[in-house]
Scaffold this active site. Structure first.
Site: not given
Ligand code: PRP
Length: 181
Positions: A101-102, A105
């Site tokens: 994943e980047d 959150d």
């Protein structure tokens, strides 16, 4: 694009160091596994990170892709994950899955996706994120591998977008507030 950037948060050299450090750890952790490793790249944001990271992993690996989105709390569909593109692979019990994943959150996407893939009986499921915003967490989730923890800033570049723009910037930057407010 550069005029829209408030400042560079993680430059190219630091990104190179981050991917090297993460790849070293992954190389160490998976070297004795008897199952093939699949890097499961979550589109679109993790594409750039995944492409740099995989070149530093010295183990045999295969690639798969998924595109998913999760619903926030308070909606009818809370607790669910929407699969826009599923991975094209059966018999997941034969593979170690490493989700790339980047950014994490709220944590909803990766916690739900991890559960989904465990329910499909993958031999193992771990998560690797470039960025983590722990102050935004809404569910109990911690990535197995994390490049950098960051404050709650609007970050773009190195795969991350605002309205689909800026993904091709070679660094992670903070977007000027006037662009999105
Ligand atoms: C981003 C990111 C994660 C998710 C993280 O994806 O790539 O998938 O949001 O948020 P969460 O922890 O609150 O669930 P996005 O929907 O922006 O899609 P993109 O990667 O295609 O830009």
């Amino acid at each position: 694009m550069l005029k829209d950037v408030e400042r560079i948060l993680i430059d190219e050299k630091e990104l190179d160091e981050i991917t090297s450090r993460l790849a070293d750890k992954i190389n160490h952790d998976y070297k004795d596994s008897d199952k093939p490793l699949i890097l499961l790249i979550i589109l679109k944001g993790s594409l750039v990170f995944a492409s740099d990271l995989m070149k530093k992993i010295n183990l045999p690996l295969e690639l798969e892709f998924m595109k998913v989105s999760s619903y926030g709390a308070g909606t009818k569909t809370s607790g669910e994950i929407k699969i826009h593109l599923d991975l094209m692979r059966d018999h997941l019990e034969q593979y170690d899955l490493l989700i790339i994943e980047d950014i994490v959150d709220s944590g909803r996407t990766l916690s739900r996706l991890t559960q989904l893939l465990k329910n499909r009986n993958a031999n193992s499921v771990r998560t690797c994120t470039l960025l983590d915003k722990p102050s935004r967490r809404e569910v109990d989730f911690a990535p197995d591998y994390c490049g950098a923890q960051i404050a709650d800033e609007f970050v773009i570049g190195y795969g991350l977008d605002y309205n689909e723009k800026y993904r091709n910037l070679p660094f992670v930057g903070i977007l000027k507030r006037e662009i999105y407010s």
